[in-house]
Scaffold this motif. Sequence first.
Motif: not given
Length: 531
Positions: A78, A210, A69, A71, A81, A41, A222-224
């Motif tokens: 997003v 991204l 990915a 948000s 990615a 994150t 952002l979370t991946v």
Amino acid sequence: MTVTPLPSAPGPGAHTTPGPVTALPVTAVTCLEDRAQVERTATVELAAGVRRLRLGPLTALAVDRTLRAESDTPGVRVLDARITRAWTPRAPLPPGPDDSGLRHRLHALEGRIREEERLTDRLEARLALLAQLTADLLREVGEGAGAGEVERTRWHRELDRVDAGREQHGEELRAARARLRRLEVDRAAALGALEEAEERPAELVAHLDLTVEAAQAGPALLTVHHLVPCALWRPSYRATLADGELRLESEAVVWQRTGEAWTGARLTFSTARSALATEPPALAEDVLTLRERTAEEKRTVEVELREEAISELGPDGVVPGVDDGGEVRVLNAPAPATVPSDGRAHRVPLASFGGPAHSEFACAPELSPLVTQAVRFRNTAGHPLLAGPVELVRGSGFTGRGRLPFTAAGADAELSFGSSDGYRVVRETEERQSTAGLSQRSVTTRTVRLHLSRFSGPEERDEQLVAVRERVPVSEVAAVEVRLRKEDCSPVPDAFDTEGSVRWDVPLGPGARRTLTLVYEISASAKVAGL
């Protein structure tokens, strides 16, 4: 790990103004049997419109097809990615334990060269200072002689001291420069040999590109998520027995060599087997045929004695995976932990519980002449205990290692705390063959005698109970009968089950000896062959 904005393609609403550099650490990891699910994150400042961001570097082992990915910030989406990889030269690092002796020698030579260069700089600075001091003295001599102030003794003393210092430091400078030249020659030779013998490979570095669309300017979270191989975990335990109570501490042993450390990450451990196929196996025809038995087969019944044991997976009875009882279990670490990427075992505490335990001395003379201390306790952890190794600790300290089988919540488990040197068991067997009357049945009578002794010290005065177990064969065919002759057993067994297990609970005082006798007979008809 940094976030670097890339120039975006021109278009309506697109902004190419670089944003601030933001770290993208590993914040959570779900460890599976042979891989890990990584979550990252970061909070980045976005301008309104479409923008391209580069996140990284991250491990090059990330699985592309598992990349996701997203948000949670309203108005941020997003669009794309992808992971890009490139070979880059490795950063200069000191040699490690796995590097060659040539590279270690080169590293040592470079260190000595740096020391000699620093020494040379200091000596040159001192010589320059002495030269300046000599010039000042000579100017003072000229000015004093012109003014009629003659101080020959002091001038001689100061000039001699300056000349001695210049000579000493000049000699040291010449020696330092000679050593430096020799070291540079040795370094050049080592560099040449290293170039011929070794070549440091480039490092594969991955970045995450991204494309993000923001409705308005402002911060965005952002979370991946992605999978990585080269990571696994196994459960481990530590059992401490003291004052009739047992305390069991559970841990997760984690190995990972993904190329990046998990620093302060929330760890979750799962027994899910994502590598297993989800399709059912293909069905094959199984043809059964009937045939008439031959005359010889009708006249005889083939039997054999065999040992039945609980089968386990893997060599030497070691289960290669996590035994979870057939149901996926998820365990959470109570606090964030750090796991470096070194391929070594790292322990992460999970939970602990304690409670009363029942301890007894047990012996199975047919398998081993040792008397072991068996401890039974109830699983009050509120969740099942996965199978795994156990470190055993008693009042005297560490006593050995054992293995805890899968134990459901609220079920009883048993651990062996090692053998006791205060007991000795000797087993003797005797077999007698006979034929029973007109039926011509062969009868085999077996007698097992167990001699149990206790060797106690002068401080021991209490009586201890020893559970002794023996086995009796169990017949699966009607032509063979097995009977326990309780009237000939001395003493009569305290327990005898359908699996053929015989048990005595023998009380033994200090220095006591007991003899146990077990008698059973195997009766077979004349048609039985193979016994």
